[in-house]
Design an enzyme around this catalytic site. Structure first.
Site, PDB file in Angstrom:
ATOM      1  N   GLY A   1      40.890  37.644  36.585  1.00  0.00           N
ATOM      2  CA  GLY A   1      40.549  36.583  34.932  1.00  0.00           C
ATOM      3  C   GLY A   1      40.344  37.680  34.192  1.00  0.00           C
ATOM      4  O   GLY A   1      38.861  38.304  32.852  1.00  0.00           O
ATOM      5  N   ARG A   2      41.575  38.246  33.310  1.00  0.00           N
ATOM      6  CA  ARG A   2      41.531  39.173  32.930  1.00  0.00           C
ATOM      7  C   ARG A   2      41.968  38.297  31.299  1.00  0.00           C
ATOM      8  O   ARG A   2      41.341  37.066  31.447  1.00  0.00           O
ATOM      9  CB  ARG A   2      43.056  39.754  32.552  1.00  0.00           C
ATOM     10  CG  ARG A   2      43.724  40.721  33.497  1.00  0.00           C
ATOM     11  CD  ARG A   2      44.048  41.382  33.071  1.00  0.00           C
ATOM     12  NE  ARG A   2      45.395  42.550  34.220  1.00  0.00           N
ATOM     13  CZ  ARG A   2      45.752  42.587  35.017  1.00  0.00           C
ATOM     14  NH1 ARG A   2      46.665  41.690  36.236  1.00  0.00           N
ATOM     15  NH2 ARG A   2      45.831  43.314  36.784  1.00  0.00           N
TER      16      ARG A   2
ATOM     17  N   LYS B   1      48.731  35.258  41.461  1.00  0.00           N
ATOM     18  CA  LYS B   1      48.175  34.835  40.433  1.00  0.00           C
ATOM     19  C   LYS B   1      48.105  33.977  40.353  1.00  0.00           C
ATOM     20  O   LYS B   1      46.929  32.595  39.193  1.00  0.00           O
ATOM     21  CB  LYS B   1      48.927  35.333  39.064  1.00  0.00           C
ATOM     22  CG  LYS B   1      49.328  36.222  38.876  1.00  0.00           C
ATOM     23  CD  LYS B   1      48.534  37.401  39.533  1.00  0.00           C
ATOM     24  CE  LYS B   1      47.275  38.288  38.210  1.00  0.00           C
ATOM     25  NZ  LYS B   1      46.881  39.296  38.135  1.00  0.00           N
TER      26      LYS B   1
ATOM     27  N   SER C   1      50.116  34.505  33.309  1.00  0.00           N
ATOM     28  CA  SER C   1      49.594  35.203  34.152  1.00  0.00           C
ATOM     29  C   SER C   1      50.331  36.209  34.739  1.00  0.00           C
ATOM     30  O   SER C   1      50.067  37.717  34.616  1.00  0.00           O
ATOM     31  CB  SER C   1      48.545  34.648  35.275  1.00  0.00           C
ATOM     32  OG  SER C   1      47.201  35.325  36.497  1.00  0.00           O
TER      33      SER C   1
HETATM   34  P1  A3P Z   1      43.781  36.049  35.367  1.00  0.00           P
HETATM   35  O1  A3P Z   1      43.581  37.300  35.582  1.00  0.00           O
HETATM   36  O2  A3P Z   1      45.222  35.947  34.459  1.00  0.00           O
HETATM   37  O3  A3P Z   1      42.977  34.982  35.104  1.00  0.00           O
HETATM   38  P2  A3P Z   1      45.337  36.618  42.275  1.00  0.00           P
HETATM   39  O4  A3P Z   1      44.259  36.674  43.025  1.00  0.00           O
HETATM   40  O5  A3P Z   1      46.119  35.526  42.954  1.00  0.00           O
HETATM   41  O6  A3P Z   1      45.868  38.119  41.567  1.00  0.00           O
HETATM   42  O7  A3P Z   1      44.978  35.382  41.355  1.00  0.00           O
HETATM   43  C1  A3P Z   1      44.606  36.417  40.020  1.00  0.00           C
HETATM   44  C2  A3P Z   1      43.622  34.999  38.914  1.00  0.00           C
HETATM   45  O8  A3P Z   1      42.773  34.448  39.834  1.00  0.00           O
HETATM   46  C3  A3P Z   1      42.572  35.287  37.923  1.00  0.00           C
HETATM   47  O9  A3P Z   1      44.072  35.412  37.134  1.00  0.00           O
HETATM   48  C4  A3P Z   1      42.083  34.171  37.799  1.00  0.00           C
HETATM   49  O10 A3P Z   1      42.309  33.292  36.855  1.00  0.00           O
HETATM   50  C5  A3P Z   1      41.867  33.739  38.980  1.00  0.00           C
HETATM   51  N1  A3P Z   1      40.898  34.016  39.821  1.00  0.00           N
HETATM   52  C6  A3P Z   1      39.798  31.891  40.255  1.00  0.00           C
HETATM   53  N2  A3P Z   1      39.090  32.337  40.501  1.00  0.00           N
HETATM   54  C7  A3P Z   1      38.692  33.471  39.836  1.00  0.00           C
HETATM   55  C8  A3P Z   1      37.399  34.285  40.865  1.00  0.00           C
HETATM   56  N3  A3P Z   1      36.136  33.725  40.861  1.00  0.00           N
HETATM   57  N4  A3P Z   1      36.982  35.212  39.223  1.00  0.00           N
HETATM   58  C9  A3P Z   1      38.294  35.577  39.166  1.00  0.00           C
HETATM   59  N5  A3P Z   1      39.010  34.970  39.028  1.00  0.00           N
HETATM   60  C10 A3P Z   1      39.366  34.241  39.276  1.00  0.00           C
END
Ligand code: A3P
Length: 325
Positions: free
Chosen positions: A277-278, A57, A155
């Site tokens: 990006g929820r 996350k 998150s």
């Molecule tokens: P949220 O969904 O809580 O916003 P991971 O891939 O480690 O699971 O992390 C998910 C998080 O990556 C998302 O958390 C989001 O905030 C972040 N993130 C950073 N850059 C991003 C991007 N370019 N597109 C989508 N999410 C991104």
């Protein structure tokens, strides 16, 4: 001369050497004697040279996707059982052996793309992972991504809820993070899974016990989100890969998604899926205050660790450690 039968002998051996019950895979190609008996149909030249370790996350999927766009880098083949993450070093896949892992890095990979990499976000806080990873990949470059541990915890809670986790769906975020040791076990377990990975300094010290700090690159996940091209620029220098790619040309901000996405021509973008990006409500003030206090000793230790190894203290860490808010 008398000896016990083989199985009894093995039992006896492991009674005497319980630390050897679990295997520790090394690279068979590192030793000429191994290479001589290593079958012609086996290989190890494509073992990953870069590991993205998470934690979960923090933007690890975005980083993985951006890395995979680089012509000098090749991610592992997808795994049908674990989605895009192999999760080799931290769970029972490790016991499937080196062959299992190598199948995701076939020998023909090295022809056009010399550097293979793997991302499994649970590696960061996996108990056995640094030792296992170092035994197999002592020269690997290790990439961790950190955001404010409070934001990460929130998150993660949203993530697990949307995956239908019964406990997370039964309890509010505040109840989870403030659960004390007399709370029901499932709630305590969830609290630990939610909060523990955010104790960054503790886990980084474990990685640094195995790998030199020169092999470890720590990315500011907030910057990866707001200025991915700059982050990828620095990362390419750390990885010493060529050609040097200008990610400003590869990535484009998508106002609808609210994130940078892959530019795919004709002004179009390809973004990560809905699970990255929820959209969820902001964290309650009381949870935010609780977490700020909770993480203060861990964040203080992280700040010291970063200074010790000559790294910049990220803005989110300064903010988390400031007395305001
Ligand atoms: P949220 O969904 O809580 O916003 P991971 O891939 O480690 O699971 O992390 C998910 C998080 O990556 C998302 O958390 C989001 O905030 C972040 N993130 C950073 N850059 C991003 C991007 N370019 N597109 C989508 N999410 C991104």
């Amino acid at each position: 001369l008398a000896s016990a039968p083989p199985l009894a002998l093995a039992d006896k051996y492991f009674q005497l050497r319980p630390d050897e019950l679990n295997p520790l895979w090394g690279n068979p190609c590192d030793d000429i004697r191994h290479r001589r008996i290593w079958s012609k149909s086996k290989w190890c030249g494509t073992l990953p040279r870069v590991l993205v370790i998470g934690p979960q996350k923090t933007g690890s999927t975005a980083l993985y996707t951006f890395l995979a766009m680089h012509p000098a880098l090749a991610p592992n083949l997808p795994s049908p059982s674990t989605y895009e993450e192999l999760q080799f070093f931290n769970n029972n896949n490790y016991l499937k052996g080196l062959d299992w892992y190598l199948n995701f890095f076939p020998p023909n990979m090295s022809n056009s793309t010399p550097i293979t990499f793997e991302k499994s976000a649970t590696y960061f806080d996996g108990d056995l992972v640094p030792r296992r990873a170092h035994a197999l990949l002592p020269n690997a470059k290790i990439i961790a991504i950190l955001i404010s541990p409070s934001k990460r915890a929130y998150s993660w809670y949203q993530h697990i809820r949307s995956h239908g986790d019964a406990v997370a769906n039964n309890y509010t975020f505040h109840t989870v993070i403030t659960a004390n040791d007399s709370a029901p076990k499932p709630l305590r377990d969830l609290r630990n899974r939610c909060l523990n990975p955010g104790k960054y300094s503790h886990y980084l010290e474990r990685w640094l016990a195995e790998y030199s700090s020169h092999q470890l690159h720590i990315i500011d996940g907030s910057l990866l989100r707001s200025e991915p091209a700059a982050v990828m620029n620095t990362l390419q220098k750390f990885l010493k890969i060529s050609p040097h790619i200008d990610y400003n040309k590869l990535l484009k901000y998508d106002p609808k998604k609210g994130f940078f996405c892959q530019a795919v021509g004709n002004d179009r973008t390809k973004c990560l899926g809905k699970s990255k990006g929820r959209i969820y409500p902001p964290m309650e003030e009381r949870s935010s205050k609780f977490l700020k206090r909770y993480y203060t000793p861990h964040n203080t230790a992280l700040s010291k660790l970063l200074v010790r190894i000559g790294r910049t203290v990220p803005q989110w860490l300064k903010d988390d450690l400031s007395s305001n808010g």
